[in-house]
Design an enzyme around this catalytic site. Structure first.
Site, PDB file in Angstrom:
ATOM      1  N   THR A 106      64.863 141.292  17.024  1.00 40.24           N
ATOM      2  CA  THR A 106      66.040 142.206  16.823  1.00 40.24           C
ATOM      3  C   THR A 106      67.433 141.526  15.995  1.00 40.24           C
ATOM      4  O   THR A 106      68.113 140.867  16.803  1.00 40.24           O
ATOM      5  CB  THR A 106      66.473 142.158  18.629  1.00 40.24           C
ATOM      6  OG1 THR A 106      65.674 142.591  19.699  1.00 40.24           O
ATOM      7  CG2 THR A 106      67.760 143.745  18.459  1.00 40.24           C
ATOM      8  N   LYS A 182      65.933 149.615  17.027  1.00 40.05           N
ATOM      9  CA  LYS A 182      65.889 148.689  18.472  1.00 40.05           C
ATOM     10  C   LYS A 182      67.107 148.713  18.733  1.00 40.05           C
ATOM     11  O   LYS A 182      67.269 147.986  20.577  1.00 40.05           O
ATOM     12  CB  LYS A 182      64.723 148.033  17.979  1.00 40.05           C
ATOM     13  CG  LYS A 182      65.098 145.849  18.664  1.00 40.05           C
ATOM     14  CD  LYS A 182      63.820 146.749  20.281  1.00 40.05           C
ATOM     15  CE  LYS A 182      64.124 145.037  21.024  1.00 40.05           C
ATOM     16  NZ  LYS A 182      63.538 143.947  20.633  1.00 40.05           N
ATOM     17  N   LYS A 250      73.811 138.363  22.971  1.00 35.88           N
ATOM     18  CA  LYS A 250      73.060 138.867  21.640  1.00 35.88           C
ATOM     19  C   LYS A 250      73.300 140.566  21.485  1.00 35.88           C
ATOM     20  O   LYS A 250      73.924 140.871  20.291  1.00 35.88           O
ATOM     21  CB  LYS A 250      72.321 138.378  21.054  1.00 35.88           C
ATOM     22  CG  LYS A 250      71.484 138.453  20.195  1.00 35.88           C
ATOM     23  CD  LYS A 250      70.155 137.676  20.115  1.00 35.88           C
ATOM     24  CE  LYS A 250      69.051 138.531  20.282  1.00 35.88           C
ATOM     25  NZ  LYS A 250      68.115 139.290  20.021  1.00 35.88           N
TER      26      LYS A 250
END
Length: 309
Positions: A106, A182, A250
């Site tokens: 990602t 995503k 994150k």
């Protein structure tokens, strides 16, 4: 489904960089489909585990990628992917021309575009292919893959995609599009987990039967996939990491960076990010992301199942 080994005179070689819970399942799925799979991980124990199952191990990312037709990178983020390709991993310099690099991390779409351009300049294909579905679906070859890249990249990656995924979304011919899809998923996932943890801890504060709350909500309009999946961790008092708090520190951080660049407000994602940051700061960063419930409990003096306040 017949294996690739039966259908082709050349048994394709696939390298998997990162043999964690997701990467190991993906490696197993490709091996089951007939590919010759070589794996690398920073953990020697992870490599040994894959070798014990009949896979091949490598001493470095570069060694794993040397003879591979397909390299699947299952690391955490864009920085680690860049390091695998062009840094200490040195994969880009050992991949043979025409091989495809499948990036499953990602990351910010801008990073994916940069990596794709650098690979293309070296005669390599790059498929931007973040994944969703968790370790169980990875092991069963049933992942959802949100992929973008050139037709040539898709063609080169197809045997691996067919082995690893239950559904492959082909989202365009430019790297970065898969990464952007995503991030939309991660925005929703992070907010939904935070909402689920807020709700179940609020129910505990009201003195409600939490098992009954779970039963009622999962049959009602307020349910979400994350409520249904994460709340059992809270009910069991089990915060061993399936997906850690730091993942959403994150990912929601990336969402905020993207939104700031676009001058687009994301107040719900921003609020959720603050809760993940608080949980990480409280020492839960490596624990399951359902640990947000523990944070809510600490803030409010609420008792949760099997958890010492």
């Amino acid at each position: 489904m017949s294996s690739l080994a039966e259908n082709s005179q050349h048994q394709l070689v696939a390298a998997v960089i990162g043999l964690g819970s997701m990467g190991l399942g993906m490696a197993r799925s490709m091996k089951r489909a007939g590919l010759d799979v070589v794996g690398y991980d920073i953990s020697a124990a992870a490599i040994d585990r894959f070798v014990s199952e009949g896979g091949r191990g490598a001493t470095s990312p570069a060694a794993a990628a040397k003879d591979a037709d397909i390299v699947v990178s299952v690391v955490v983020n864009g920085a680690q992917t860049r390091d695998v390709l062009f840094g200490a991993g040195n994969v880009a310099s050992t991949m043979k021309p025409g091989a495809v690099f499948i990036s499953s991390a990602t990351m910010d779409p801008a990073v994916a575009r940069d990596l794709a351009e650098r690979c293309t300049a070296l005669g390599l294909h790059y498929l931007d292919a973040p994944i969703s579905g968790g370790a169980v679906k990875a092991a069963n070859g049933e992942l959802t893959i949100m992929a973008s890249g050139t037709k040539s990249a898709f063609d080169a990656a197809r045997p691996a995609l067919d082995a690893m995924a239950g559904k492959v979304y082909e989202l365009g011919d430019a790297a970065g599009t898969g990464a952007a899809f995503k991030m939309i998923n991660q925005l929703l996932a992070g907010v939904h987990i935070a909402a689920a943890c807020e709700a179940i801890t609020f129910a505990a504060k009201q003195g409600l039967d939490l098992d009954k709350v779970y039963e009622v909500i999962t049959a009602s309009a307020g349910n979400s996939w994350m409520f249904e999946n994460r709340v059992p961790h809270v009910l069991e008092g089990d915060y061993s990491p399936r997906s850690a708090i730091e993942i959403f520190v994150k990912d929601l951080g990336i969402v905020q960076d993207m939104a700031r660049t676009e001058r687009y407000p994301t107040p719900l994602a921003a609020a959720a990010l603050q809760m993940y940051l608080a949980a990480s700061g409280a020492g839960m960063g490596r624990d399951d992301d359902a640990s947000l419930a523990r944070l809510y409990a600490q803030l409010s003096g609420t008792i949760l199942p099997n958890h010492e306040q």
